[in-house]
Design a protein around this motif. Structure first.
Motif, mmCIF file in Angstrom:
data_model
loop_
_atom_site.group_PDB
_atom_site.id
_atom_site.type_symbol
_atom_site.label_atom_id
_atom_site.label_comp_id
_atom_site.label_asym_id
_atom_site.label_seq_id
_atom_site.Cartn_x
_atom_site.Cartn_y
_atom_site.Cartn_z
ATOM 1 N N VAL A 244 41.583 87.330 94.631
ATOM 2 C CA VAL A 244 40.200 86.863 94.708
ATOM 3 C C VAL A 244 39.779 86.715 96.168
ATOM 4 N N ALA A 245 40.684 86.213 97.000
ATOM 5 C CA ALA A 245 40.370 86.074 98.425
ATOM 6 C C ALA A 245 40.049 87.434 99.041
ATOM 7 N N ARG A 246 40.836 88.456 98.718
ATOM 8 C CA ARG A 246 40.554 89.792 99.266
ATOM 9 C C ARG A 246 39.193 90.300 98.803
ATOM 10 N N ALA A 247 38.893 90.099 97.522
ATOM 11 C CA ALA A 247 37.608 90.563 97.006
ATOM 12 C C ALA A 247 36.450 89.837 97.679
ATOM 13 N N LEU A 248 36.625 88.552 97.953
ATOM 14 C CA LEU A 248 35.583 87.803 98.649
ATOM 15 C C LEU A 248 35.369 88.344 100.058
ATOM 16 N N VAL A 249 36.463 88.596 100.772
ATOM 17 C CA VAL A 249 36.340 89.135 102.134
ATOM 18 C C VAL A 249 35.629 90.475 102.110
ATOM 19 N N THR A 250 36.035 91.352 101.200
ATOM 20 C CA THR A 250 35.420 92.680 101.103
ATOM 21 C C THR A 250 33.928 92.571 100.814
ATOM 22 N N THR A 251 33.567 91.694 99.903
ATOM 23 C CA THR A 251 32.166 91.543 99.507
ATOM 24 C C THR A 251 31.331 90.945 100.623
ATOM 25 N N ALA A 289 25.058 73.159 92.008
ATOM 26 C CA ALA A 289 25.065 72.176 90.929
ATOM 27 C C ALA A 289 26.462 72.086 90.328
ATOM 28 N N PRO A 290 26.856 70.929 89.773
ATOM 29 C CA PRO A 290 28.128 70.842 89.066
ATOM 30 C C PRO A 290 28.167 71.828 87.899
ATOM 31 N N ALA A 291 29.312 72.499 87.731
ATOM 32 C CA ALA A 291 29.454 73.493 86.667
ATOM 33 C C ALA A 291 30.923 73.566 86.255
ATOM 34 N N PRO A 292 31.190 73.877 84.986
ATOM 35 C CA PRO A 292 32.581 74.009 84.542
ATOM 36 C C PRO A 292 33.318 75.074 85.347
ATOM 37 N N PRO A 293 34.633 74.918 85.542
ATOM 38 C CA PRO A 293 35.384 75.911 86.321
ATOM 39 C C PRO A 293 35.243 77.331 85.798
ATOM 40 N N GLY A 294 35.175 77.490 84.471
ATOM 41 C CA GLY A 294 35.023 78.832 83.927
ATOM 42 C C GLY A 294 33.727 79.483 84.352
ATOM 43 N N ARG A 295 32.660 78.707 84.438
ATOM 44 C CA ARG A 295 31.373 79.254 84.859
ATOM 45 C C ARG A 295 31.401 79.601 86.348
ATOM 46 N N VAL A 296 32.047 78.762 87.151
ATOM 47 C CA VAL A 296 32.172 79.061 88.580
ATOM 48 C C VAL A 296 32.999 80.323 88.783
ATOM 49 N N PHE A 297 34.067 80.456 87.999
ATOM 50 C CA PHE A 297 34.882 81.665 88.102
ATOM 51 C C PHE A 297 34.070 82.897 87.716
ATOM 52 N N ASP A 298 33.324 82.813 86.618
ATOM 53 C CA ASP A 298 32.509 83.959 86.194
ATOM 54 C C ASP A 298 31.503 84.350 87.276
ATOM 55 N N ALA A 299 30.886 83.355 87.904
ATOM 56 C CA ALA A 299 29.937 83.648 88.979
ATOM 57 C C ALA A 299 30.639 84.317 90.158
ATOM 58 N N THR A 300 31.845 83.885 90.434
ATOM 59 C CA THR A 300 32.611 84.480 91.528
ATOM 60 C C THR A 300 32.950 85.928 91.217
ATOM 61 N N VAL A 301 33.386 86.176 89.987
ATOM 62 C CA VAL A 301 33.728 87.544 89.595
ATOM 63 C C VAL A 301 32.499 88.452 89.684
ATOM 64 N N GLU A 302 31.359 87.969 89.241
ATOM 65 C CA GLU A 302 30.149 88.787 89.340
ATOM 66 C C GLU A 302 29.797 89.066 90.796
ATOM 67 N N HIS A 303 30.031 88.089 91.650
ATOM 68 C CA HIS A 303 29.747 88.252 93.077
ATOM 69 C C HIS A 303 30.625 89.334 93.699
ATOM 70 N N VAL A 304 31.871 89.433 93.249
ATOM 71 C CA VAL A 304 32.836 90.332 93.896
ATOM 72 C C VAL A 304 33.254 91.485 92.987
ATOM 73 N N ARG A 305 32.553 91.701 91.880
ATOM 74 C CA ARG A 305 32.984 92.696 90.897
ATOM 75 C C ARG A 305 33.255 94.075 91.500
ATOM 76 N N PRO A 306 32.361 94.648 92.330
ATOM 77 C CA PRO A 306 32.668 95.980 92.875
ATOM 78 C C PRO A 306 33.984 96.007 93.656
ATOM 79 N N ALA A 307 34.256 94.959 94.415
ATOM 80 C CA ALA A 307 35.500 94.930 95.192
ATOM 81 C C ALA A 307 36.711 94.847 94.270
ATOM 82 N N LEU A 308 36.624 94.047 93.213
ATOM 83 C CA LEU A 308 37.733 93.959 92.257
ATOM 84 C C LEU A 308 37.937 95.283 91.538
#
Length: 360
Positions: A244-251, A289-308
């Motif tokens: 996930v860290a690599r995908a974030l850096v790439t994005t 805003a406060p959000a369940p971890p699963g929702r934060v993870f989903d948002a992260t994946v959408e943010h970095v999807r092309p890199a993943l």
């Protein structure tokens, strides 16, 4: 997007097999290393460090993590100890012995009790960047996404015989350093260097190596170094954090405009991640805003999807997070071990056994 190389440094603790207490034999252990894997000393004689080679493929990085643990495990055994992937001293009455190098003794002399209480073990992720300019853009832009990595890796609920009420107490200990935690955006290399030099000049750090920002330009490599994670007992958890860290850096390198987060609010977001791990709401990196971890993870994946997708990591990352979310992170496992035995010594034994199983 090109697939960037990623590498991981892991710090482990050395314990006596008969008691589970920390033991200061790192120099003997490092000398006993007969492999090609890098094994090194750390701030305390009760710690040992290993690192992987830079890797493009997830399977190679996982193999490197296992090889590093095997190297430190065998070296520790040759010196009469066990190498354990635990992020804080679990048992009470632990002592600290500084590794007697000029730098580490200088840290002891310069920072007193702050240094003495810093016996913690983290995991540092290095990801390639093309230039320092790109690196600073990444340092600025990646910040809002890092609390999720801390929550996933949280593996330090106990400290010196006590339950701290935090999933990651290591992060709270480390953030006492004046150079640690979330930094304000730097915007350019000149500002990054000027701030760094001013911190050193004011005595907050002895050198560049003591700039403990959550993410920084690496001193020795052409990488950014992400420093928020606890060392994970299970290497699959470490792999998840690294991918996930690599995908974030790439994005972020391709689109460096960060959400408008203040550093003080980011420190609160990190504290929430450290306090609860994955057992309560995190702060959403986009909406804040406060959000369940699963929702934060989903948002992260959408943010970095092309890199993943470009790295072939999307399915693995999704499956790994589902595993951690349903089964718990390292802190959850430590609590379960204590609840089933009533013994912190049993917690250390479980950590040691799982560390050894990860490379056997």
């Amino acid at each position: 997007m090109p697939v960037r190389k990623v590498g991981v440094e892991e710090e482990l603790m050395l314990v006596a097999p008969e008691t589970g207490m920390l033991t200061g034999i790192s120099r003997s252990a490092v000398s006993a290393n007969e492999t090609d894997v890098e094994v090194g000393e750390e701030l305390f004689l009760q710690q040992i460090e290993t690192s992987t080679a830079p890797c493009e493929r997830a399977e190679d990085l996982l193999a490197g993590l296992r090889a590093g643990r095997r190297a430190v495990g065998e070296a520790a055994a040759a010196a009469g100890a066990r190498a354990v992937a635990m992020a804080t001293p679990v048992l009470g009455g632990e002592r600290e012995d500084f590794t007697p190098t000029p730098r580490y003794l200088g840290i002891r002399a310069g920072y007193g009790e702050l240094a003495r209480q810093s016996m913690v073990c983290g995991m540092h992720v290095h990801v390639d960047v093309a230039s320092e300019e790109e690196g600073v853009r990444v340092v600025d832009g990646i910040r809002p996404w890092l609390p999720l990595l801390l929550a996933v890796s949280a593996n330090s609920p106990y400290w010196q015989g006590r339950d701290t009420g935090h999933a990651s107490w290591r992060s709270q200990v480390w953030n006492r350093w004046p150079t640690a935690g979330a930094a304000q955006p730097f915007e350019d290399v000149a500002t990054y260097r000027a701030v760094s030099e001013q911190m050193i000049g004011w005595g907050a750090a002895l050198d560049q190596g003591m700039l403990y920002f959550d993410v920084r330009l690496a001193e020795r490599y052409p990488t950014v170094e992400i420093r928020v994670a606890d060392v994970c007992t299970d290497p699959e958890d470490a792999l998840l954090v690294a991918l996930v860290a690599r995908a974030l850096v790439t994005t972020v390198a391709a689109d460096p405009m960060p959400p408008p987060w203040r550093a003080d609010l980011l420190r609160v977001a990190s504290w929430r991640a450290a306090r609860h791990g994955l057992s309560a709401d995190l702060l959403h990196p986009v909406t804040s805003a406060p959000a369940p971890p699963g929702r934060v993870f989903d948002a992260t994946v959408e943010h970095v999807r092309p890199a993943l997708e470009d790295a072939g990591d999307l399915d693995l990352v999704r499956a790994s997070f589902d595993r951690v979310l349903s089964g718990g992170n390292g802190a959850t496992r430590q609590h379960r071990s204590f609840e089933s035995t009533g013994s912190l010594r049993a917690v250390v034994e479980d950590l040691a056994a799982r560390t050894e199983a990860s490379w056997a």
